[in-house]
Design a protein around this motif. Structure first.
Motif, short mmCIF file in Angstrom:
data_model
loop_
_atom_site.label_atom_id
_atom_site.label_comp_id
_atom_site.label_asym_id
_atom_site.label_seq_id
_atom_site.Cartn_x
_atom_site.Cartn_y
_atom_site.Cartn_z
N SER A 133 21.01 18.48 95.09
CA SER A 133 19.98 18.34 93.54
C SER A 133 19.37 16.97 94.09
O SER A 133 17.63 17.43 93.90
N ALA A 134 19.14 16.14 94.77
CA ALA A 134 19.15 15.41 95.43
C ALA A 134 16.74 16.12 96.61
O ALA A 134 16.18 15.65 96.28
N VAL A 135 17.60 16.56 97.32
CA VAL A 135 17.13 16.84 98.12
C VAL A 135 15.71 18.54 97.69
O VAL A 135 16.56 18.98 96.97
N PHE B 61 12.68 9.46 91.78
CA PHE B 61 12.98 10.72 92.27
C PHE B 61 13.65 11.99 93.34
O PHE B 61 14.09 12.38 92.69
N SER B 62 13.92 11.38 94.17
CA SER B 62 14.61 11.92 95.28
C SER B 62 15.67 11.79 95.11
O SER B 62 16.40 13.50 95.72
N MET B 63 15.98 11.25 94.39
CA MET B 63 18.13 11.10 94.18
C MET B 63 18.10 11.23 93.36
O MET B 63 19.59 11.20 92.89
N ILE C 268 18.56 23.28 89.59
CA ILE C 268 20.09 23.48 88.55
C ILE C 268 20.74 22.49 88.42
O ILE C 268 21.39 22.37 87.02
N SER C 269 20.23 20.51 89.23
CA SER C 269 21.22 20.06 88.34
C SER C 269 19.72 19.45 87.72
O SER C 269 20.34 19.03 86.59
N LEU C 270 18.75 20.13 87.44
CA LEU C 270 17.90 19.57 85.76
C LEU C 270 18.28 20.77 84.55
O LEU C 270 18.70 19.91 83.32
#
Ligand code: PHE
Length: 451
Positions: A23-25, A231-233, A328-330
């Motif tokens: 998700s983060a990357v 945003f990045s994390m 996917i995490s969104l």
């Protein structure tokens, strides 16, 4: 306190770490970080960014995971549960709504940009088989933005890839996908980094990224760095909270949060150390590259470098994979929310959410061409959606999460979830989460809105 989530559970610590790092990357690390660093004075930006990760990102990440794990539901219902259990104001449920709205909005433009990476990967596949080279990258990029059909086609393809995984569920979809994709991502990244080293310009890239010029640190640099940290994390939009809901109880939250933060930061820095040497080696100027940096500068270098076409293909596949695991995490939080309504299956819920978000994404796609004259807050449609969601909703969501976790949730809960921290460590988390992070976010939000 439920021991399992109705949506399924991560099978191991590694599964969570891969999913949360997935998700983060994302585009944030490989597309946004390098151009923000170059636009904001290189080392100065990187230093402030690292400070934001440590002081704001890490404590809020722990807060999201612990709230999720305690609630075990989608963000809105997790907050309903936490507030009713603890007898707190129902008003805090707004955290879940802001988070879900932010996820929907971010995914709507993220999917369009994810589509660009697929389009570029396809262009280089064609070149591999003798297709015409990109001689004028600016024109190629411009032509993509000008074509509603091409944009919508790739946006749809990207959304299909995302819904395909989410519909399969936590173990069979999300977990299987990240276990395959994250190692692939690291492999490609290391390959590109090794290429960067071989150009002989890695030293120059290193000093560009790590020599801080303190005179360059001003309000704008602070603003850009904090926004990028959120945003990045993937913080502030309850995605990590949702992933936390599927985390088994015996896994240490501080350890996994720390690992994810390290992975995210390492990938951003490695991406910088892979991209800048190539830019320097071909005599391009990284400063002022803006969002087009990788789409318009890099293709120039790809044309001239040895193995440029396979390199370019690997690069855009890397971007697409990184974007995929983030999207996917969104999609997961709205999907879980619809499932909890109890009327449709996971497949139906994922599809329903995806169709709605896809339609919203048309605003972004058509905002580049058909509706290019439309202005909201002085921005084009994509800029406006990105501004409202990433620059306003993520920090506001993060601020509320930090305050809720540190000051509202009962100490038995926070202390219990962070039980493997010593008392000193817990106190440090509480000060960072309850005072330092909200303070910094407030100052920066104030500067953003009124500055
Ligand atoms: N963290 C992702 C990236 O770096 C973007 C993202 C933001 C994903 C918010 C999920 C939630 O690209």
């Amino acid at each position: 306190m439920a021991n399992n989530s109705i949506h399924g559970m991560w099978s191991s610590r590694l599964a969570f770490i891969l999913a949360a790092s997935g998700s983060a990357v994302g585009l944030g690390n490989i597309w946004r970080f390098p151009y923000l660093a170059s636009d904001n004075g290189g080392g100065a930006f990187v230093l402030v960014y690292l400070g934001c990760i440590l002081l704001v990102g890490l404590p809020i990440m722990a807060a999201e995971i612990l709230m999720g794990r305690h609630g075990r539901m989608s963000p809105v219902n997790t907050l309903r549960k936490l507030t009713s259990e603890g007898g707190h104001s129902k008003g805090w449920v707004v955290i879940g709504w802001i988070g879900m709205a932010a996820a929907v909005m971010i995914l709507s433009f993220y999917s369009v940009v994810g589509g660009w990476t697929l389009h570029y990967a396809w262009l280089y596949v064609q070149q591999l088989f003798g297709g015409a080279p990109i001689t004028d990258p600016g024109a190629t990029f411009g032509a993509l933005l000008a074509s509603p059909g091409t944009l919508v086609f790739w946006h749809s393809a990207f959304m299909l890839m995302t819904v395909g995984v989410v519909a399969m569920g936590v173990e069979k979809g999300l977990e299987r996908a990240v276990k395959l994709l994250m190692p692939l991502l690291f492999l490609i990244l290391l390959g590109l980094f090794a290429y960067g080293v071989s150009t002989g310009k890695v030293g120059q890239a290193f000093s560009f990224l790590f020599t801080p010029d303190f005179s360059k640190i001003d309000g704008n640099v602070l603003l850009a760095a904090l926004g990028q940290a959120f945003f990045s994390m993937s913080l502030g939009m309850c995605g990590i909270m949702t992933y936390g809901a599927y985390l088994p109880r015996d896994i240490s939250i501080p350890k996994v949060a720390g690992t994810v933060a390290i992975m995210d930061t390492t990938v951003a820095l490695l991406a910088g150390l892979a991209i800048f040497p190539v830019i320097f080696a071909f005599g391009l100027d990284p400063a002022g590259g803006g969002p087009g940096l990788i789409f318009t500068s890099l293709p120039l270098a790809f044309n001239d470098m040895p193995f440029g076409i396979p390199y370019a293909l690997a690069f855009f596949v890397l971007l697409a994979v990184a974007a995929w695991t983030s999207s996917i995490s969104l999609l997961e939080p709205p999907t879980a929310f619809i499932v909890e309504k109890g009327k449709v299956s996971r497949k139906g819920a994922a599809l329903l959410a995806a169709v709605g978000i896809w339609a919203l994404g048309l605003l972004t796609a058509l905002g580049f061409n058909v509706w290019s004259s439309v202005r909201v807050f002085g921005r084009d449609l994509q800029g406006a959606v990105e501004y409202i969601a990433s620059d306003l909703m993520l920090p506001i969501g993060g601020l509320l999460i930090a305050l809720f976790a540190a000051w509202v949730l009962r100490k038995e809960i926070t202390r219990g979830e962070l039980s493997d921290m010593g008392n000193g460590g817990f106190l440090v988390w509480k000060i960072l989460c309850g005072v330092v992070a909200p303070g910094l976010v407030l100052v920066i939000l104030y500067m953003k809105i009124f500055g």
